[in-house]
Scaffold this motif. Structure first.
Motif, mmCIF file in Angstrom:
data_model
loop_
_atom_site.group_PDB
_atom_site.id
_atom_site.type_symbol
_atom_site.label_atom_id
_atom_site.label_comp_id
_atom_site.label_asym_id
_atom_site.label_seq_id
_atom_site.Cartn_x
_atom_site.Cartn_y
_atom_site.Cartn_z
ATOM 1 N N ALA A 132 4.597 12.944 -11.295
ATOM 2 C CA ALA A 132 3.826 11.622 -11.791
ATOM 3 C C ALA A 132 4.513 10.465 -11.907
ATOM 4 O O ALA A 132 3.998 9.421 -11.298
ATOM 5 C CB ALA A 132 3.031 11.999 -13.004
ATOM 6 N N ARG A 133 5.797 10.455 -12.458
ATOM 7 C CA ARG A 133 6.353 9.177 -12.738
ATOM 8 C C ARG A 133 6.950 8.723 -11.093
ATOM 9 O O ARG A 133 6.856 7.654 -10.924
ATOM 10 C CB ARG A 133 7.661 9.610 -13.378
ATOM 11 N N GLU A 134 7.147 9.693 -10.084
ATOM 12 C CA GLU A 134 7.539 9.018 -8.710
ATOM 13 C C GLU A 134 6.250 8.526 -8.162
ATOM 14 O O GLU A 134 6.497 7.455 -7.334
ATOM 15 C CB GLU A 134 8.103 10.150 -8.202
ATOM 16 N N ILE A 135 5.031 9.021 -8.373
ATOM 17 C CA ILE A 135 3.996 8.303 -7.901
ATOM 18 C C ILE A 135 3.698 7.140 -8.492
ATOM 19 O O ILE A 135 3.407 6.085 -7.751
ATOM 20 C CB ILE A 135 2.746 9.659 -8.192
ATOM 21 N N ALA A 136 3.835 6.909 -9.612
ATOM 22 C CA ALA A 136 3.688 5.644 -10.295
ATOM 23 C C ALA A 136 4.733 4.666 -9.922
ATOM 24 O O ALA A 136 4.215 3.476 -9.988
ATOM 25 C CB ALA A 136 3.571 5.854 -12.069
ATOM 26 N N ALA A 137 5.806 5.093 -9.972
ATOM 27 C CA ALA A 137 6.918 4.175 -9.343
ATOM 28 C C ALA A 137 6.840 3.631 -7.672
ATOM 29 O O ALA A 137 7.654 2.673 -7.479
ATOM 30 C CB ALA A 137 8.095 4.705 -9.637
ATOM 31 N N LEU A 138 6.121 4.246 -7.000
ATOM 32 C CA LEU A 138 5.945 4.114 -5.739
ATOM 33 C C LEU A 138 5.708 2.715 -5.363
ATOM 34 O O LEU A 138 4.658 2.231 -5.801
ATOM 35 C CB LEU A 138 4.998 5.148 -4.834
ATOM 36 N N CYS A 139 6.503 1.832 -4.458
ATOM 37 C CA CYS A 139 6.111 0.677 -4.068
ATOM 38 C C CYS A 139 5.771 0.364 -2.628
ATOM 39 O O CYS A 139 6.154 1.501 -1.765
ATOM 40 C CB CYS A 139 7.353 -0.370 -4.414
ATOM 41 N N HIS A 147 8.925 3.763 11.027
ATOM 42 C CA HIS A 147 9.714 4.981 11.294
ATOM 43 C C HIS A 147 8.541 6.212 10.556
ATOM 44 O O HIS A 147 9.221 7.103 10.838
ATOM 45 C CB HIS A 147 11.200 5.094 10.719
ATOM 46 N N ASP A 148 7.525 5.773 10.447
ATOM 47 C CA ASP A 148 6.625 7.069 9.753
ATOM 48 C C ASP A 148 7.334 7.935 8.705
ATOM 49 O O ASP A 148 7.503 8.918 8.629
ATOM 50 C CB ASP A 148 6.187 7.918 10.654
ATOM 51 N N GLN A 149 7.846 6.916 7.536
ATOM 52 C CA GLN A 149 8.647 7.590 6.465
ATOM 53 C C GLN A 149 8.279 6.995 5.331
ATOM 54 O O GLN A 149 7.883 6.027 5.167
ATOM 55 C CB GLN A 149 10.274 7.507 6.670
ATOM 56 N N ILE A 150 8.271 7.709 4.192
ATOM 57 C CA ILE A 150 8.202 7.294 2.774
ATOM 58 C C ILE A 150 9.337 7.851 2.017
ATOM 59 O O ILE A 150 10.044 8.877 2.188
ATOM 60 C CB ILE A 150 6.870 7.979 2.328
ATOM 61 N N SER A 151 10.140 6.921 1.115
ATOM 62 C CA SER A 151 11.192 6.861 0.346
ATOM 63 C C SER A 151 10.707 6.892 -1.238
ATOM 64 O O SER A 151 9.769 6.422 -1.497
ATOM 65 C CB SER A 151 11.910 5.754 0.523
ATOM 66 N N LYS A 156 14.288 12.260 -10.611
ATOM 67 C CA LYS A 156 14.701 12.721 -11.841
ATOM 68 C C LYS A 156 16.354 12.718 -11.803
ATOM 69 O O LYS A 156 17.106 12.592 -12.852
ATOM 70 C CB LYS A 156 14.030 13.757 -12.570
ATOM 71 N N GLY A 157 16.865 13.391 -10.732
ATOM 72 C CA GLY A 157 17.904 13.491 -10.680
ATOM 73 C C GLY A 157 19.020 12.398 -10.362
ATOM 74 O O GLY A 157 20.313 12.433 -10.350
ATOM 75 N N GLY A 158 18.294 11.234 -10.275
ATOM 76 C CA GLY A 158 19.183 10.023 -10.070
ATOM 77 C C GLY A 158 19.282 9.818 -8.411
ATOM 78 O O GLY A 158 20.067 8.566 -8.169
ATOM 79 N N HIS A 159 19.024 10.640 -7.563
ATOM 80 C CA HIS A 159 19.032 10.276 -6.075
ATOM 81 C C HIS A 159 17.635 9.886 -5.657
ATOM 82 O O HIS A 159 16.566 9.682 -6.296
ATOM 83 C CB HIS A 159 19.424 11.554 -5.620
ATOM 84 N N SER A 160 17.934 9.623 -4.219
ATOM 85 C CA SER A 160 16.286 9.182 -3.599
ATOM 86 C C SER A 160 16.368 10.142 -2.273
ATOM 87 O O SER A 160 17.040 10.885 -1.897
ATOM 88 C CB SER A 160 16.570 7.882 -2.943
ATOM 89 N N THR A 161 15.040 10.281 -2.010
ATOM 90 C CA THR A 161 14.644 11.249 -0.920
ATOM 91 C C THR A 161 13.797 10.276 0.173
ATOM 92 O O THR A 161 13.028 9.600 -0.356
ATOM 93 C CB THR A 161 14.040 12.557 -1.485
ATOM 94 N N TYR A 249 14.079 19.680 -1.135
ATOM 95 C CA TYR A 249 12.818 18.967 -0.769
ATOM 96 C C TYR A 249 12.199 18.360 -1.957
ATOM 97 O O TYR A 249 11.251 17.292 -1.660
ATOM 98 C CB TYR A 249 11.922 20.069 -0.029
ATOM 99 N N VAL A 250 11.904 19.215 -2.993
ATOM 100 C CA VAL A 250 11.157 18.541 -4.184
ATOM 101 C C VAL A 250 12.091 17.968 -5.088
ATOM 102 O O VAL A 250 11.446 17.344 -6.255
ATOM 103 C CB VAL A 250 10.366 20.026 -4.886
ATOM 104 N N GLY A 251 13.281 17.704 -5.172
ATOM 105 C CA GLY A 251 14.340 17.075 -5.565
ATOM 106 C C GLY A 251 14.489 17.701 -6.945
ATOM 107 O O GLY A 251 14.699 17.139 -8.131
#
Length: 281
Positions: A132-139, A147-151, A156-161, A249-251
């Motif tokens: 939920a936090r990742e959804i809320a923070a999505l910009c 490139h048909d991608q979403i970052s 939670k682990g401090g990395h990005s996907t 995949y799910v972090g």
């Protein structure tokens, strides 16, 4: 103490029930006793899960230590709070079946602006297992249409996907962005449905999901956004993907967070047992 905003929010959230308890019982802070604290903990235990109780007692312990340090209470009452423990992998993930996920998605009326927003959120949760936090923070800048991608930069682990933007998610996002308010300066993708149209919080995301589940009769313990995250992982497990790939995949920060899903996948349990047996031999 330089605490993060999320930590301050957590402390406030867990201590508000304590404030209400004191108001209802007429107990002042200076009159707190081990008995009154035990009574409050027993009351909260009727409504909270083990992990929720762990958070409540932790916040209460910090608060009581502060009261003693500031001289508001004469005695250090932190020792009157039991130190519970939550063991990893003691429960089964609260996933719902994939047909229920499809039923949830189909129940959303995408003719309304609110429906378009909620459907986009639900597809993100179910497709990528986002938090939920990742959804809320999505910009808006996290959507790479070229490139048909979403970052997902704030995991939670401090990395990005970076994920490939699937057709169903892309279409849902486009439908919502076409009706998203353009007179709001905030760059977060998902906005509240009412004025002042501020960015959605992670609590708002989870409450939306639980409310929609409840309306169509999906029964699951502690329904919310994490329910769809569990369903996503469970679907990947059933598709025979390696646990390492699923975790990435799910972090998941720790492999054990993914291995717990083996409890409800008998064929995966069998593979793990055989593999461990071969290592011993």
């Amino acid at each position: 103490k330089g605490l993060r905003q999320a930590t301050l929010h957590k402390y406030a959230y867990t201590l508000r029930p304590f404030e209400s308890y004191l108001a209802q019982t007429g107990i002042t802070l200076s009159a707190l006793t081990p008995a009154s604290i035990t009574d409050f903990i027993n009351v909260r235990a009727e409504a909270l899960h083990k992990s929720g109780m762990l958070g409540t007692t932790g916040a209460l312990r910090v608060f009581l230590a502060y009261l003693h340090r500031e001289g508001i209470i004469a005695n250090d009452l932190t020792r009157s709070i039991p130190r519970g423990r939550v063991y990893r992998q003691t429960s089964i993930p609260r996933a719902i079946s994939w047909p229920d996920v499809e039923r949830l998605l189909a129940s959303v009326d995408c003719r309304s602006d609110l429906g378009k927003r909620d459907y986009a959120i639900l597809t993100l949760l179910a497709s990528y297992g986002l938090r939920a936090r990742e959804i809320a923070a999505l910009c808006l800048d996290d959507l790479d249409w070229e490139h048909d991608q979403i970052s997902v930069p704030m995991r939670k682990g401090g990395h990005s996907t970076r994920y490939p933007l699937s057709a169903i998610v892309g279409e849902a996002m486009i439908a919502y962005l076409r009706v998203r308010r353009t007179d709001i300066a905030d760059r977060q993708v998902f906005l509240a449905a009412r004025s002042p149209y501020s960015p959605m919080t992670h609590t708002g995301v989870s409450c939306m999901v639980s409310g929609r589940m409840r309306r169509i009769g999906i029964q699951v313990a502690r329904a919310g956004s994490h329910t769809l995250r569990h369903a996503c992982v469970q679907r990947l497990v059933e598709a025979d993907l390696p646990f390492k790939i699923i975790g990435d995949y799910v972090g998941h920060r720790h492999p054990a967070s993914t291995l717990v899903y083996g409890k409800v996948a008998v064929h995966k349990l069998r593979e793990m047992v055989i593999a461990q047996g071969e290592d011993v031999l």
